[in-house]
Enzyme design. Sequence first.
Site, PDB file in Angstrom:
ATOM      1  N   GLU A 113       0.827  -1.196   0.000  1.00  0.00           N
ATOM      2  CA  GLU A 113       0.000   0.000   0.000  1.00  0.00           C
ATOM      3  C   GLU A 113       0.867   1.254   0.000  1.00  0.00           C
ATOM      4  O   GLU A 113       0.752   2.104   0.883  1.00  0.00           O
ATOM      5  CB  GLU A 113      -0.983  -0.043   1.175  1.00  0.00           C
ATOM      6  CG  GLU A 113      -1.808  -1.321   1.122  1.00  0.00           C
ATOM      7  CD  GLU A 113      -2.931  -1.419   2.124  1.00  0.00           C
ATOM      8  OE1 GLU A 113      -2.755  -0.964   3.255  1.00  0.00           O
ATOM      9  OE2 GLU A 113      -3.979  -1.972   1.752  1.00  0.00           O
TER      10      GLU A 113
ATOM     11  N   ASP B 123      -7.994  -9.166   2.391  1.00  0.00           N
ATOM     12  CA  ASP B 123      -7.664  -8.235   3.465  1.00  0.00           C
ATOM     13  C   ASP B 123      -8.684  -8.339   4.604  1.00  0.00           C
ATOM     14  O   ASP B 123      -9.567  -7.489   4.711  1.00  0.00           O
ATOM     15  CB  ASP B 123      -7.660  -6.805   2.899  1.00  0.00           C
ATOM     16  CG  ASP B 123      -7.229  -5.771   3.926  1.00  0.00           C
ATOM     17  OD1 ASP B 123      -6.724  -6.179   4.987  1.00  0.00           O
ATOM     18  OD2 ASP B 123      -7.403  -4.575   3.666  1.00  0.00           O
TER      19      ASP B 123
ATOM     20  N   GLU C  52      -1.596 -14.282  10.203  1.00  0.00           N
ATOM     21  CA  GLU C  52      -1.998 -12.955  10.676  1.00  0.00           C
ATOM     22  C   GLU C  52      -3.517 -12.826  10.706  1.00  0.00           C
ATOM     23  O   GLU C  52      -4.203 -13.052   9.712  1.00  0.00           O
ATOM     24  CB  GLU C  52      -1.404 -11.861   9.789  1.00  0.00           C
ATOM     25  CG  GLU C  52      -1.709 -10.466  10.320  1.00  0.00           C
ATOM     26  CD  GLU C  52      -1.019  -9.355   9.538  1.00  0.00           C
ATOM     27  OE1 GLU C  52       0.165  -9.088   9.815  1.00  0.00           O
ATOM     28  OE2 GLU C  52      -1.654  -8.767   8.654  1.00  0.00           O
TER      29      GLU C  52
ATOM     30  N   GLU D  47     -11.995  -3.864  11.867  1.00  0.00           N
ATOM     31  CA  GLU D  47     -12.030  -2.939  10.732  1.00  0.00           C
ATOM     32  C   GLU D  47     -13.218  -3.214   9.803  1.00  0.00           C
ATOM     33  O   GLU D  47     -14.017  -2.327   9.531  1.00  0.00           O
ATOM     34  CB  GLU D  47     -10.718  -3.041   9.956  1.00  0.00           C
ATOM     35  CG  GLU D  47     -10.718  -2.186   8.701  1.00  0.00           C
ATOM     36  CD  GLU D  47      -9.417  -2.274   7.911  1.00  0.00           C
ATOM     37  OE1 GLU D  47      -8.496  -2.995   8.338  1.00  0.00           O
ATOM     38  OE2 GLU D  47      -9.333  -1.623   6.857  1.00  0.00           O
TER      39      GLU D  47
HETATM   40  C1  GCV Z   1      -2.268  -0.563   8.340  1.00  0.00           C
HETATM   41  C2  GCV Z   1      -5.858  -2.893   5.557  1.00  0.00           C
HETATM   42  C3  GCV Z   1      -6.157  -1.636   6.284  1.00  0.00           C
HETATM   43  C4  GCV Z   1      -4.971  -0.748   6.335  1.00  0.00           C
HETATM   44  C5  GCV Z   1      -3.819  -1.544   6.920  1.00  0.00           C
HETATM   45  C6  GCV Z   1      -3.549  -2.763   6.071  1.00  0.00           C
HETATM   46  C7  GCV Z   1      -2.421  -3.636   6.592  1.00  0.00           C
HETATM   47  O1  GCV Z   1      -5.696  -2.605   4.190  1.00  0.00           O
HETATM   48  O2  GCV Z   1      -7.232  -1.000   5.680  1.00  0.00           O
HETATM   49  O3  GCV Z   1      -5.284   0.342   7.129  1.00  0.00           O
HETATM   50  O4  GCV Z   1      -2.692  -0.804   7.045  1.00  0.00           O
HETATM   51  O5  GCV Z   1      -4.705  -3.518   6.035  1.00  0.00           O
HETATM   52  O6  GCV Z   1      -2.702  -4.749   6.998  1.00  0.00           O
HETATM   53  O7  GCV Z   1      -1.280  -3.225   6.612  1.00  0.00           O
END
Ligand code: GCV
Length: 666
Positions: A279, A358, A380, A386
């Site tokens: 990302e 995700d 993980e 979220e």
């Molecule tokens: C911290 C998801 C979340 C992101 C997060 C990412 C990750 O995409 O929306 O906020 O980043 O996972 O696991 O690194």
Amino acid sequence: MICNLKEYDCWFQRRACAPLARLLSSVGLLEQGLILENAAMELRALLTKNFAVLSLAAEGKDAGTLIGTIAGLNARLGLELPSTKAEGFVIKVSGARIIIAGQDEAGALYGIYRFLSLLALDKIDEGIEIIDAPATPFRSLTHWDNISGDVVRGYAGKSLFYKDGRVDYDEQRVIDYARLLASVGINRLAIGGIFGTGPGQLLITEAMLPDVARLAALFRPFGVKLLLNVKFSAPYTLGKLATADPLDAAVAAWWKERADLIYRYIPDLAGFVVKADSELEPGPFNYGRNHAEGANVLAVALAPHGGEVVWRCFVYNCVQDWRDRSIDRARAAYDIFKPLDGAFAGNVLLQVKFGPYDFQVLEPVSPLFGALSKTRYTLELQVTQEYTGQQIDLCYLPYNWERILGFDTRYGLRSTLRELLVDGEIAGVGAIPNVGLDHNWTGHPLAQANLYGYGRLCWDPCLSAELIAREWSALTFVDARVADTVSGLLLRSYPAYEKYNAPFGVCFMVTPAWHYGPNIEGYEFSLWGTYHRADRFAIGIDRTATGTGYVTQYAPENAALFGDPATCPEQLILFFHRLRYDYVMKNGQTLLQNIYDTHFEGYDEVKQMLELWKGLKDWIDEPTYSQVLARFECQLANAREWRDQINTYFWRKTGVADAKGRKIYE
Ligand code: GCV
């Protein structure tokens, strides 16, 4: 009796009294050690606070309760306590004495917490002998707290560790957090900002390392070792080098020096956690290097100190063109990491998200599990909610984790994730916690069950979600009637959430960025690679061998299972297949009708859960009752929105009415 929940104390609530109080009123420790001494102190303090037993330190062997290591107690008392795996313990209760002995110091600490929870559950009797040890040595949580004090994907208030760009915390609060973690066996905690080049990375500078060292010292007596989230770009952002290329000698030297410096402050640091090429974060791809080259430069720097690199596999192209059907984001982790199997240093742990996407509500287990045979890797999970209701909606995650752990990778004879963990093929578990400065730690009081359940499952992946729900509820709500209703609510909550969310594994129909509530086409034309491509006739991505080929990343039996809509688990059918709305499912109804039905049912489930909670009004203290009630009311509104938006969307697409004639909005 009104159940008076002390939310702050979580699963350590006050009880009327304890059996065996006579033996518990003197606790003796015959050995020395930081964790052992803390264990003895914890036992005495919690007996006094929660069980009204005035428990005192006792010298010598005559104490009613003795704590120590197995070897130490065997030698001093001539006992023959059996040894266990590392961090395990033996609890032995006779009419004359209680023994709580650890294989090592941490084991003794875990033993006292288990003893206390069994005492609270009324399961400690004369004559019992318990021998237990954690299934896996690496049981971690990674904080996504920014040093500003905000918590990325946090739903329980500000950070426990930072404020306004500084390490700034309430010491007692951190100690209480360490207790919660240790009581369920968590032994690693990662801190430090994970995004951008912001101040989070300053934690590994001399200016801030003393602060980090002080934090480490608070966790140490609880057997929790810190990890630091570090940035791959640190050699140039902090070190002012021209590059962070992992094959550059100056970069390697910089990491080595930095590791040496950090270990001067925190000699028992467990290592680094890295989110690289993930990302838009910097990573080895910036230099045309692969992820083994990227991870190994850090591994070499940490190796002399016994540190490990936790290297996240959440790597994918996040600037995709929705028009381009040749890329399937779900393939990314396997495509990138499987060819590197065996190329990582021995102190690298790849951390693999449970699913290929995700942390979705319903997605398959990642094909990397079982497929990596020459690399150490961990599973993980996400404890912070979220995508699962943001600690507004009740969503008991162990329900899903149990399913994930039960997934059979079909590699070898003992091939479920839980067996791979127990056998050490999977080297541990990591997750992002759900806590913050809210007085009740988790925003939603019942979300404490997710933190508890995470630790319990890391310790013993064979435990059922139901057992954990019952255990947590009984520990938290002293009144049996309340505990019963609450555990029932927990167990209903995940299936209900699944029903009103995105249908049948299609994923990502959620509000972009925020990730709460529906937005059915919110990600449809975005850069993130998570499309469902619904049209008038069909929905879903064809991930079979003739589609994106994702399914071929699984072992042959699973590739065949998922690859055929007739055998694919229906909950996941739209993850693997593009299906017409008139596809007939196993219950004889069309896909479309099933979408309608599940969404009506999901909403109704929440309504029933709300009513059940209301039934506790006279049995539970007012603040807890109202707090949870308010959240259930928001959840009902959320479920209604999901129900109506999803149903209306498909009605508009297809023009096919609900067979049961229920109200679907135009
Ligand atoms: C911290 C998801 C979340 C992101 C997060 C990412 C990750 O995409 O929306 O906020 O980043 O996972 O696991 O690194």
